[in-house]
Scaffold this motif. Structure first.
Motif, PDB file in Angstrom:
ATOM      1  N   LEU A 113      39.985  37.328  43.320  1.00  0.00           N
ATOM      2  CA  LEU A 113      41.079  37.297  42.351  1.00  0.00           C
ATOM      3  C   LEU A 113      42.189  38.257  42.743  1.00  0.00           C
ATOM      4  CD1 LEU A 113      39.198  36.977  38.928  1.00  0.00           C
ATOM      5  CD2 LEU A 113      40.108  35.183  40.425  1.00  0.00           C
ATOM      6  N   ASN A 114      41.829  39.375  43.333  1.00  0.00           N
ATOM      7  CA  ASN A 114      42.861  40.288  43.823  1.00  0.00           C
ATOM      8  C   ASN A 114      43.627  39.671  44.990  1.00  0.00           C
ATOM      9  OD1 ASN A 114      42.905  42.809  42.238  1.00  0.00           O
ATOM     10  ND2 ASN A 114      40.764  43.003  42.859  1.00  0.00           N
ATOM     11  N   ARG A 115      42.927  38.941  45.855  1.00  0.00           N
ATOM     12  CA  ARG A 115      43.618  38.209  46.935  1.00  0.00           C
ATOM     13  C   ARG A 115      44.556  37.167  46.353  1.00  0.00           C
ATOM     14  NH1 ARG A 115      42.707  33.455  50.259  1.00  0.00           N
ATOM     15  NH2 ARG A 115      43.325  33.843  52.438  1.00  0.00           N
ATOM     16  N   TRP A 116      44.105  36.506  45.305  1.00  0.00           N
ATOM     17  CA  TRP A 116      44.903  35.470  44.633  1.00  0.00           C
ATOM     18  C   TRP A 116      46.208  36.049  44.089  1.00  0.00           C
ATOM     19  CZ3 TRP A 116      45.133  34.603  39.002  1.00  0.00           C
ATOM     20  CH2 TRP A 116      45.707  33.383  38.638  1.00  0.00           C
ATOM     21  N   THR A 117      46.149  37.204  43.446  1.00  0.00           N
ATOM     22  CA  THR A 117      47.369  37.802  42.898  1.00  0.00           C
ATOM     23  C   THR A 117      48.306  38.273  44.003  1.00  0.00           C
ATOM     24  OG1 THR A 117      46.362  40.014  42.702  1.00  0.00           O
ATOM     25  CG2 THR A 117      46.190  38.561  40.791  1.00  0.00           C
ATOM     26  N   LYS A 118      47.774  38.476  45.177  1.00  0.00           N
ATOM     27  CA  LYS A 118      48.582  38.943  46.309  1.00  0.00           C
ATOM     28  C   LYS A 118      49.212  37.786  47.084  1.00  0.00           C
ATOM     29  CE  LYS A 118      47.923  41.252  50.809  1.00  0.00           C
ATOM     30  NZ  LYS A 118      46.898  41.822  51.719  1.00  0.00           N
ATOM     31  N   LEU A 119      48.468  36.680  47.283  1.00  0.00           N
ATOM     32  CA  LEU A 119      48.899  35.628  48.196  1.00  0.00           C
ATOM     33  C   LEU A 119      49.346  34.334  47.517  1.00  0.00           C
ATOM     34  CD1 LEU A 119      46.165  35.809  51.005  1.00  0.00           C
ATOM     35  CD2 LEU A 119      48.413  36.909  50.966  1.00  0.00           C
ATOM     36  N   ALA A 120      48.780  34.001  46.386  1.00  0.00           N
ATOM     37  CA  ALA A 120      49.029  32.699  45.763  1.00  0.00           C
ATOM     38  C   ALA A 120      50.248  32.764  44.850  1.00  0.00           C
ATOM     39  CB  ALA A 120      47.800  32.253  44.969  1.00  0.00           C
ATOM     40  N   SER A 121      51.086  31.730  44.883  1.00  0.00           N
ATOM     41  CA  SER A 121      52.269  31.747  44.026  1.00  0.00           C
ATOM     42  C   SER A 121      51.882  31.812  42.554  1.00  0.00           C
ATOM     43  CB  SER A 121      53.142  30.515  44.298  1.00  0.00           C
ATOM     44  OG  SER A 121      52.453  29.313  44.001  1.00  0.00           O
ATOM     45  N   ARG A 122      50.798  31.125  42.181  1.00  0.00           N
ATOM     46  CA  ARG A 122      50.375  31.183  40.769  1.00  0.00           C
ATOM     47  C   ARG A 122      49.673  32.502  40.466  1.00  0.00           C
ATOM     48  NH1 ARG A 122      51.732  26.192  39.218  1.00  0.00           N
ATOM     49  NH2 ARG A 122      51.571  24.554  40.789  1.00  0.00           N
ATOM     50  N   GLY A 123      49.012  33.078  41.470  1.00  0.00           N
ATOM     51  CA  GLY A 123      48.451  34.409  41.291  1.00  0.00           C
ATOM     52  C   GLY A 123      49.529  35.454  41.126  1.00  0.00           C
ATOM     53  N   LYS A 124      50.606  35.327  41.903  1.00  0.00           N
ATOM     54  CA  LYS A 124      51.736  36.243  41.756  1.00  0.00           C
ATOM     55  C   LYS A 124      52.375  36.086  40.382  1.00  0.00           C
ATOM     56  CE  LYS A 124      52.889  36.148  46.702  1.00  0.00           C
ATOM     57  NZ  LYS A 124      53.882  35.680  47.697  1.00  0.00           N
TER      58      LYS A 124
END
Length: 508
Positions: A113-124
């Motif tokens: 989930l931390n990778r997601w907030t860093k790399l994914a547009s929806r995570g950002k």
């Protein structure tokens, strides 16, 4: 937020299916797709093609059931949310294994989930609301928010720019080992030839029956092969001849031909979604909002839809981002701004905005033939309005790469299904290609995202739609139905915006 429109009401199997027989294990199916996915890391792409393939390899904490409600997948249950809406406690299912044989635990989930907030547009998109993501114990993850954020569960459930769970030691920005928890695992990929998935024997399905993307995911097939077939006419002929077991994204004019085939049956998803022109608001000709309004003023949406889909059996003129009977349907902002079709007035507006004659660069692909047909019509209307047009026709993988570069385009053409949560619309995020990032966007979208009361969220969504029409980060062209086809020998496949083949089997 429940939608008024259920998954399987919105998606209709037009050809009468044969009676289901007992499903047996075994066999290989071949799925014809519109092209080669640009990546197999679904965090880093919003391309539907990526999600269609990778949802079989990777899984998320949540997904959507057949009525588009969030339902647990790798999580044991829906999140426990604190009274102030700022703490999400997520219990994980036990005995879940990755494809490398290791056990999934909370440290894998927190790292993912931390990778997601860093790399994914929806995570950002979610990252600005998130204070921390941590493993409370081996089977519990806690997400702490800075303020309530209603779309979080839906974002965690979405297979597009997806919050997939991968091993903690496999968190590099560029994925090289494609190891998930899904029912199928990557066996072989030959670029521009096929992506071969094999049954993962260590998979632990949820109990009960399948339910949309949720519930039990049953592994009848030995292998699934995704084969890129970029030319739409080739896909049609392959469908008619029975060359593939499932054929995605077919031109609507092929519908009658498909109905006449003895090898396949057509599938029509009605309504599927909407074509959309996305503007580059950061650089180039379309950076000026008044130029964007002039472009919108010039266009005849009905002519574009007719060119793309032919008959009104397959499209509807509609400027509301969500049509009736979705709970989100509203006409606020659309009146007077949709389907204006006034190239002469647009020419005057463009001149007043200081348009200097630089070409409007339209980025499109023929792998989705309806995108290209709409682009052709749009180009003619823009020329009538005095715009210079540079039509750039590329394959879909190249388009998804080019749209990430602010210097290369002014409009790109795409489409979207009607998503269960409006916050899932990629263009609402300032990190999504288009880069809409203004005070008006922030005020409208943040207020909508922070509200948890369903009735108030409907009212706030209307303000978001008004902001879209006021600032024109993208233009909805209309509603359309999508056509695909599948073999008469294939069973267990429900029509869906992102077709999936767990639960599928071959009639013996």
């Amino acid at each position: 937020m429940k939608l008024k429109l259920a998954f399987l009401v919105a998606t209709a199997l037009v050809a009468a299916p044969s009676l289901l027989m007992a499903q047996e294990k075994g066999g290989v199916i071949n799925v014809a797709t519109i092209g080669e996915p640009p990546t197999l890391d679904p965090m880093t792409s919003t391309a539907d093609l990526v999600g269609i393939v990778t949802q079989h390899i990777f899984e998320t904490l949540y997904t959507f059931d057949k009525t588009w409600n969030v339902t647990p997948l790798l999580a044991e249950s829906l999140p426990e949310v604190s009274d102030d809406g700022k703490t999400y406690t997520i219990k994980l299912r036990s005995d879940i294994k990755f494809h490398d044989g290791s056990d999934m635990a909370s440290d894998d989930v927190a790292a993912s989930l931390n990778r997601w907030t860093k790399l994914a547009s929806r995570g950002k998109q979610a990252a600005g609301f998130i204070e921390s993501i941590s493993a409370a114990d081996p089977s519990t993850v806690v997400i702490k928010l800075k303020q309530p954020y209603a779309p979080l569960a839906s974002l965690l459930a979405f297979n597009n720019s997806a919050a997939i769970i991968i091993p903690a030691e496999k968190q590099a920005d560029t994925m090289t080992d494609f190891i998930g928890t899904g029912p199928y695992m990557l066996k072989e990929r030959k670029a521009d030839q096929y992506i071969q998935l094999a049954r993962f024997d260590g998979y632990k399905a949820r109990s009960g029956e399948s339910d949309g993307y949720g519930g039990a995911r049953k592994q009848y097939l030995d292998e699934i092969r995704f084969v890129p077939v970029p030319d739409a006419n080739t896909r049609v002929e392959a469908a008619v001849s029975g060359q593939y077991d499932y054929i995605d994204s077919l031109p609507v004019e092929s519908f009658d031909k498909l109905k006449a085939s003895t090898a396949t049956q057509p599938l029509m998803l009605k309504p599927f979604g909407y074509p959309v022109f996305v503007f580059n608001t950061a650089e180039g000709v379309a950076k000026d909002v008044e130029v964007r309004k002039a472009i919108r003023q010039a266009l005849n949406m009905e002519d574009m839809l007719a060119a793309a889909f032919g008959s009104t059996d397959f499209y509807a003129l509609d400027g509301n981002i969500y049509p009736e009977p979705y709970a989100w349907a509203t006409d606020i902002g659309a009146e007077g701004n949709y389907n204006v079709a006034d190239p002469e007035g647009a020419a005057e507006a463009a001149k007043a905005a200081g348009y200097d004659g630089k070409p409007v660069r339209i980025l499109t692909s023929r792998q989705y033939e309806f995108h290209y047909k709409m682009a052709q019509v749009a180009a003619e209307y823009l020329k009538l309005a005095g715009f210079q047009v540079d039509m750039q026709v590329v394959d879909w993988a190249t388009l998804t790469q080019r749209r990430a570069d602010k210097a290369l385009w002014d409009i790109y053409i795409t489409h979207s299904p009607f998503l269960p949560e409006p916050a899932l619309i990629g263009s609402l995020s300032p990190s999504s290609p288009g880069w809409w990032d203004t005070p008006v966007r922030k005020e409208a979208v943040d207020a909508f995202s922070a509200e948890s009361d369903p009735k108030k969220r409907v009212e706030l969504w209307a303000k978001v739609q008004k902001a879209v029409y006021d600032e024109v980060p993208f233009m909805k062209i209309g509603d359309f139905n999508a056509v695909s086809a599948m073999s008469t020998k294939l069973q267990g496949v429900d029509p869906a915006p992102w077709p999936y083949f767990w639960n599928a089997s071959i009639k013996k």
